[in-house]
Scaffold this motif. Sequence first.
Motif, PDB file in Angstrom:
ATOM      1  N   GLY A   1      28.147  20.495   6.376  1.00  0.00           N
ATOM      2  CA  GLY A   1      26.711  20.321   6.149  1.00  0.00           C
ATOM      3  C   GLY A   1      26.088  19.411   7.180  1.00  0.00           C
TER       4      GLY A   1
ATOM      5  N   TYR B   1      25.370  20.637  -1.011  1.00  0.00           N
ATOM      6  CA  TYR B   1      25.816  19.553  -0.134  1.00  0.00           C
ATOM      7  C   TYR B   1      27.333  19.601  -0.030  1.00  0.00           C
ATOM      8  CZ  TYR B   1      21.136  17.687  -1.101  1.00  0.00           C
ATOM      9  OH  TYR B   1      19.774  17.516  -1.236  1.00  0.00           O
TER      10      TYR B   1
ATOM     11  N   HIS C   1      25.710  13.766   3.794  1.00  0.00           N
ATOM     12  CA  HIS C   1      25.049  15.046   4.050  1.00  0.00           C
ATOM     13  C   HIS C   1      23.586  14.963   3.582  1.00  0.00           C
ATOM     14  CE1 HIS C   1      24.944  19.714   3.384  1.00  0.00           C
ATOM     15  NE2 HIS C   1      24.072  19.300   4.281  1.00  0.00           N
TER      16      HIS C   1
ATOM     17  N   TRP D   1      20.308  15.322   5.829  1.00  0.00           N
ATOM     18  CA  TRP D   1      19.326  16.356   5.481  1.00  0.00           C
ATOM     19  C   TRP D   1      17.909  15.752   5.457  1.00  0.00           C
ATOM     20  CZ3 TRP D   1      21.149  20.767   1.848  1.00  0.00           C
ATOM     21  CH2 TRP D   1      20.173  21.765   1.778  1.00  0.00           C
TER      22      TRP D   1
END
Lengths: 373, 479
Positions: free
Chosen positions: B42, B382, B19, B23
């Motif tokens: 996520g 997360y 995740h 991101w």
Amino acid sequence: MSAGLFAIFNFGGETDLYPLLHYGVKAMSNRGDVTSVYILRGGRVEKIDVSPESGKAVGQAAVGCVYVEDCCVETEGGVVCKFGPEEVSIGDKPQNTVYTALTRDGVVYLYRPPNFWHLALGAHGFDFLIAATESSAIEVLGGEVRRSLGGGELLKVWQYGVESSGGSTLGPLCAMEYIYASRLDSEIDGVEVAEVRSRLATALAEKVEADVDIVVGVPETGVYYASWLARGLGRWCFPAFVATARGRSALLDEIRERLAVIQLKANVVESVVRGKRVLVVDDSLISGLTIKQISQLLRGKAGAREVHISIASPPLRRKCPHGVKTPPESHMIYNFLDGDKIPAALEVDSLTHLTVEEVERAVGRRVCLSCFL
Amino acid sequence: MQINYVDRVLVVGEGAREHAIAWSLADSGVRVFAVMNHPNPGILRHVKETGGSFKIAKVTEVEKVLQAAEEFSPDLVVIGPEEPLFVGVADALRDRGFLTLGAPSRAALVEMRKDVARYLQWKYKIPGRLMYGVFREVGEAYRFAKALGSVAIKPIRQAGGKGVRVVYGEVTYLDEALDSVILKSAEEIKTQMQSYNDVEAAVLVEEAVWGVEYTLQTLTDGQVTFPFPPVQDNPHAYELGTGPECGGMGTVSPLSFITREELEETAAAMEATVRAVEREFGVRYVGVLSGQMMLTARGPVVIEYYSRFGDPEALNALFLYEGDVYALFRMAAEGKLHKAVGKFKNLYTVVKAVAPVGYPLRREIGKRLWIDWDLARDCRIYFGSVVETPSGYETLGSRAVEVLAWGSTPEEAYAKSERCASAVKGEVFYRRDIGSPQYLQKMRQKAETVRGVYMWRRQRGLDKVRLVWEPGRGVSYVE
């Protein structure tokens, strides 16, 4: 002095805990000679004897207590070992009572109250969680001390977690825990007991007016104070007594018994003191009988020229309202004589002790001083 | 309507670490694609927001990952977890011409096989070695453990930290109690390892060391290593570092109690490892190599290697990196890492993992979880071992959520992390002690103590040669 409580939990399941229990208890023998240990095995909580050198004690967890009397109480769900004036049910958060508890369903509870008493937490490897009044007991078991529990903190330890609740209200600690009760190598709230004692001795050194040749400490606690006092006075410190048996004389209120213990704990090394002006250092003064005995030994048997006394605390005047076993108030000499008459009564040349204010300042945190007031 | 070509990156894996990777990639402006064992809520968000796509498939099945890559035709594939590396997912992707960031399977052996890692360290004189032995028989393992004194007992194969035991055996009067731990542990490891069919059941016994743990994560293109700031992981499941070993309950970064020299020494050990892998196995190490280290009375020691980012360590490192993560990953994958600039945010970070009660001993699947987003407004959340259902989040048994907090002081980061971790509600737990001022103070003290010892040893040359004096047998020299 409070009881030495301890607890152990093995996250790895049931193994032989015997040596850990035997030495864990031994590490707190400074707190008394009555020991209770309970072990959890296969859903049962059983009392066991861990005094023999070797034995077997297979289980996943254990709790226990070392004091001058039994302080574990069996309950329906398991056992509670506690010290303090309050009645305790498992899971309670009393103000003035510390406890370790073990339940049949495999949970250890560790509780430190906001006031007076201490409990430290540590670990050995990945398997053992160890809690003890004396943090050094954790080290004796090969573990690492993690921290003291917070005031009012309850820890629940079980197979699936260690849950902490509370712990932000730290009130006064029993001053005697620093002055006398704890092991020198234990830590309380991140400060080693030895550090506090060095400050008490340094404060005492500033008050001693007598001109002496040497400084000697009464075993066992007095010896460390004596080293610091000698440093403060610019004099030598010698070991002047040989102990035959370990024993905490203040714990016993039978006078006859106490006299016998003094003989055993302090036989004098003559050549150290003969012809000298001696400053004797001890941790506390209750009846004064220890001091009188020692003074007579030093002067009469070993030929000391002068015997001066210094005490690293104020004299005791009151029974502890919070559960510590003390001799009755009728045995406390300062309740019967004015301070200036005491040296004559104890047959010493001078006597210096700390005041409650001086203790507070030297310790540097809030302490309970009820027994001195 | 956007007509510019935007680069596409495929992320393999479904934990909080992946995740975090997704991101950072989304922040770099690429389209995020994903192949994962379960739909991580996520990662799904970044896939959706960047206009990517995803596939649910077993990431340890090489063919499945290849299919996803063929379908998405990414400009870069980033492999998060170790198990796909072990089975050769990175090798297969490269064979098909996909630009890939992830260790070749033979390089990942440094993580998968503890015995291989130790062997390489000794053969190529990589700094930070420990004495060790590998045993098939419990009795032999026991005898060796007794001879060493304090020991760590591990499965020879990476198993997410499970089965590892440490016994401090210098305290001989506790022998009987600790013996039963050693024997029980060796037996358990042998049983546990029967569930893996890629390695024989054996136990690694090595000297146990004491000190301060830290992880140094490095990117490597096979030539150059690029270190991230050091992170401290906390592998014990329960409060105050007690309880069983698990995947890691939280992290702190950067670490003021590890010196620049110690980090340089660690980075040098990682570089030496990359070269040793190439010499021994003939493969170029392209991916992530992390040293799970301990600062000990012998200096920095490699406890184990990761052939990937740590989880949660990845969260701290990627958050702190000041720059374009996609560009950085590409440089590593293309052999141009010498161009990378190591600039990091001037902030302190704390990560707390939140796991269902029962972790790591008992997997609690399907427990409900809620997040108070308002309470956690200034942190990053997360997702890990959790799925989103129409009625909310549900646990899959492992660490469910990881919370990252930051601040201009360690205290600020800690206070924030505590508030944000408490925003995750349900039958869950997290460690309150990680990152607290008391905790950091303890680490600093410990680091100073062991530093004093290893510097003393080094001044006397005792780091090069170890003098072993056995009464009745004489003196011998090791190394």
